[in-house]
Design a protein around this motif. Structure first.
Motif, short mmCIF file in Angstrom:
data_model
loop_
_atom_site.label_atom_id
_atom_site.label_comp_id
_atom_site.label_asym_id
_atom_site.label_seq_id
_atom_site.Cartn_x
_atom_site.Cartn_y
_atom_site.Cartn_z
N PRO A 1 0.28 0.12 -22.32
CA PRO A 1 -0.50 0.58 -23.22
C PRO A 1 -0.33 0.13 -24.38
CG PRO A 1 1.10 2.38 -22.73
CD PRO A 1 1.04 1.23 -21.55
N ARG A 2 -1.38 -0.09 -25.34
CA ARG A 2 -1.20 -0.62 -26.71
C ARG A 2 -0.51 0.43 -27.60
NH1 ARG A 2 -5.46 -2.87 -24.06
NH2 ARG A 2 -5.67 -5.08 -24.09
N ARG A 3 -0.09 -0.03 -28.64
CA ARG A 3 0.68 1.01 -29.30
C ARG A 3 0.10 0.68 -30.98
NH1 ARG A 3 4.62 -1.89 -26.31
NH2 ARG A 3 4.65 -3.50 -28.17
N PRO B 1 4.85 -1.54 -32.94
CA PRO B 1 3.45 -1.43 -32.92
C PRO B 1 2.82 -2.63 -32.58
CG PRO B 1 3.85 -1.05 -35.14
CD PRO B 1 5.15 -1.52 -34.36
N ASP B 2 1.62 -2.80 -31.96
CA ASP B 2 0.58 -3.96 -31.73
C ASP B 2 -0.46 -4.06 -33.05
OD1 ASP B 2 0.47 -2.99 -28.38
OD2 ASP B 2 1.59 -4.92 -29.02
N LEU C 1 -7.50 7.85 -30.80
CA LEU C 1 -6.82 6.86 -30.22
C LEU C 1 -6.19 7.28 -28.96
CD1 LEU C 1 -5.47 5.30 -33.83
CD2 LEU C 1 -6.87 4.17 -32.28
N SER C 2 -5.53 8.34 -28.88
CA SER C 2 -4.82 8.88 -27.60
C SER C 2 -6.02 8.89 -26.58
CB SER C 2 -4.15 10.15 -27.79
OG SER C 2 -3.31 9.89 -28.75
N ALA C 3 -7.09 9.46 -26.83
CA ALA C 3 -8.34 9.58 -25.69
C ALA C 3 -8.68 8.21 -25.34
CB ALA C 3 -9.59 10.39 -26.27
N ALA C 4 -8.53 7.10 -26.16
CA ALA C 4 -8.76 5.76 -25.80
C ALA C 4 -7.71 4.96 -25.06
CB ALA C 4 -9.34 4.76 -27.00
N GLY C 5 -6.66 5.76 -24.75
CA GLY C 5 -5.55 5.06 -24.12
C GLY C 5 -4.46 4.38 -24.85
N TRP C 6 -4.30 4.62 -26.17
CA TRP C 6 -3.31 4.18 -27.10
C TRP C 6 -2.21 4.93 -27.15
CZ3 TRP C 6 -3.67 -0.19 -30.48
CH2 TRP C 6 -4.97 -0.98 -30.39
N THR C 7 -0.94 4.26 -27.22
CA THR C 7 0.30 5.19 -27.49
C THR C 7 0.48 5.03 -29.14
OG1 THR C 7 1.46 4.42 -25.67
CG2 THR C 7 2.78 5.38 -27.67
N VAL C 8 0.37 6.31 -29.75
CA VAL C 8 0.24 6.55 -31.08
C VAL C 8 1.41 7.43 -31.94
CG1 VAL C 8 -1.39 7.51 -32.99
CG2 VAL C 8 -2.26 7.13 -30.64
N THR C 9 1.71 6.72 -32.76
CA THR C 9 2.77 7.10 -33.72
C THR C 9 2.26 7.37 -35.17
OG1 THR C 9 4.53 6.05 -32.31
CG2 THR C 9 5.27 6.89 -34.34
N LEU D 1 7.43 1.85 -42.44
CA LEU D 1 8.26 0.48 -42.62
C LEU D 1 9.53 0.62 -42.05
CD1 LEU D 1 7.72 -2.27 -43.61
CD2 LEU D 1 8.81 -1.51 -45.73
N ALA D 2 10.45 1.57 -42.28
CA ALA D 2 11.63 1.72 -42.12
C ALA D 2 11.66 1.93 -40.53
CB ALA D 2 12.60 2.82 -42.51
N LYS D 3 10.75 2.74 -39.76
CA LYS D 3 10.58 3.08 -38.44
C LYS D 3 9.86 2.08 -37.43
CE LYS D 3 12.61 6.94 -38.17
NZ LYS D 3 13.87 7.24 -37.25
N LEU D 4 9.44 0.91 -38.12
CA LEU D 4 8.52 -0.25 -37.49
C LEU D 4 9.14 -0.98 -36.42
CD1 LEU D 4 5.72 -1.56 -38.03
CD2 LEU D 4 6.93 -3.37 -38.93
N PRO D 5 10.73 -1.40 -36.68
CA PRO D 5 11.24 -1.82 -35.44
C PRO D 5 11.30 -1.05 -34.26
CG PRO D 5 12.42 -2.17 -37.59
CD PRO D 5 11.65 -1.29 -37.83
#
Length: 451
Positions: free
Chosen positions: A11-13, A56-57, A31-39, A48-52
């Motif tokens: 799934p796309r992030r 995400p895509d 976005l979750s309803a459309a199948g995305w993994t959302v943070t 920015l600190a959590k990006l790695p």
């Protein structure tokens, strides 16, 4: 029917950054309803600190936030390896949208957003990012399989550019002309263009035109009725590599031009024509423009084969790469002969850097192999390996090499005796002018060195 054995794409992030908790929840639900993994995050600095960790895509960020703004986050992420950024704002206007796109935003969406439009934008952004990442990984894998690292190893600007050009041109079907001295790796580059291109499963037919017998050249190239198929036929649905193309006789060049342009040709003695779909890669150790002036290469053939020209630099022009190359070859042959790679002393490196390397990378590779073989017996140095190479060149190992060395000396002396007047040199040697030109190419002789 769904194929259960085929793995589905992950799934796309998406990483959502907005200081409005209600807006974050709304976007997460959509976005979750459309199948995305959302943070989601409420602050850009935290995102920015959590990006790695999130990896995400695509990043969807509000423009106006306390602390780091969405535009500031965009500037931090405006790098090729970073995910695309889509900005969203209730305060958006045309100047802000223009600024965002100019600074690298994938797109700009105003609040209140239209759900289908937002989903379409982030979907396209993620697809583009994944496709670019997949292409990069594929190119890296294929480049490691192609043999480029053996010949094009190095960090000089010329080599970095050449590596990228090879990767870019591999995707094209247009003719490529490789120009470089003997030993610079033209055939391996040609094979890499084939392996990385659209026909890797097809044949790669390599011909050194200088080694073909003149009276059999046409039959070898085009085949014959009730006889051999010929190189052009063998290259069907693959790549045809013509090394030292300037050695191709003039009468054959005219027929070869037709085959290049139309894909059709006439086998010797055949009543009907044949066809072949091939990608043409040519090579010359002479400057092609000079070969045209001297009558070795037809101008119309030259203009047909030079859609793209890649020049392979001689080793003496990139001596900065020599330590890396030599270490690479020592490691390679040490693994083959199952010993530890010999250490390269300061004296070894001084000797290597002082040599002018007329045989280029091929010669360096041979020196490294002899160095490893000597080290296996508990002795040897780079200087001794180079001396061994020079002794071998003074005393040819085969009759063919001895004849070539004799012819090279005779032709060179004739050119010098007649001050470069080729007609006079040919007459003194008792051969025709065209035969003399063909011998110069076949022997790899630079007549300027004899004047």
């Amino acid at each position: 029917m769904i194929d259960a054995t085929r793995p589905s794409a992950p799934p796309r992030r998406i990483l959502v950054v907005d200081d409005d908790a209600g807006m974050r929840d709304s976007l997460e639900d959509l976005l979750s309803a459309a199948g995305w993994t959302v943070t989601t995050f409420g602050r850009a600095a935290t995102a920015l600190a959590k990006l790695p960790e999130v990896n995400p895509d695509v990043v969807l960020a509000d423009v106006r936030m306390p602390g780091m703004s969405g535009l500031e986050l965009l500037r931090e992420l405006a790098k090729p390896e970073m995910p695309p950024v889509v900005l969203i704002s209730a305060h958006g206007d045309i100047p802000m949208a223009v600024t965002a796109v100019q600074e690298g935003a994938y797109s700009f969406v105003e609040k209140p957003y239209e759900p289908h439009r937002l989903l379409s934008i982030v979907q396209h952004a993620a697809d583009q990012f994944r496709m670019a990442a997949d292409t990069k990984r594929l190119r890296a894998r294929l480049a490691s399989l192609s043999g480029l690292d053996r010949v094009l190893l190095g960090q000089t600007e010329e080599i970095r550019t050449l590596r990228q050009d090879v990767l870019d041109l591999a995707e094209s079907e247009a003719p490529v002309l490789l120009v470089g001295e003997t030993g610079t790796g033209k055939e391996l580059v040609a094979r890499a263009l084939h392996d990385l291109g659209a026909r890797p499963g097809g044949p790669f037919v390599a011909i050194n035109c200088a080694t073909l017998e003149q009276d059999r050249f046409e039959m070898e190239m085009f085949g014959a009725k009730d006889g051999p198929r010929g190189f052009l036929g063998e290259a069907d649905r693959g790549s045809l590599f013509l090394d030292e193309i300037c050695s191709c006789p003039e009468r054959v060049q005219a027929k070869l031009l037709r085959a290049i342009e139309t894909g059709t040709f006439n086998p010797v003695g055949a009543d009907s024509g044949a066809s072949s779909d091939f990608r043409l890669i040519s090579a010359s150790n002479l400057e092609p423009e000079k070969a045209v002036r001297e009558g070795l290469l037809r101008a119309d053939v030259f203009y047909r084969i030079n859609t793209f020209v890649l020049r392979l630099p001689p080793l003496r022009q990139r001596l900065e790469d020599l330590p890396l190359l030599y270490s690479h070859f020592l490691d390679e042959f040490a693994a083959v002969y199952e010993i530890e790679p010999p250490q390269t002393s300061h004296e070894d490196m001084a000797a290597l850097l002082a040599h002018d390397w007329p045989g280029n990378v091929r010669e360096l590779r041979h020196v490294a192999e002899r160095h490893v073989l000597a080290a296996r017996r508990g002795r040897g140095s780079a200087a001794e390996a180079m001396s061994n190479d020079q002794q071998r060149s003074e005393f040819p190992g085969t009759l063919r090499e001895a004849v070539a060395a004799f012819e090279r000396e005779m032709v060179g002396r004739a050119i010098r005796a007649h001050s470069g007047r080729m007609d006079a040199a040919a007459e003194a040697l008792g051969i025709g002018r065209r035969t003399l030109n063909e011998k110069i190419v076949k022997l790899g002789l630079d007549k300027d060195n004899w004047l």
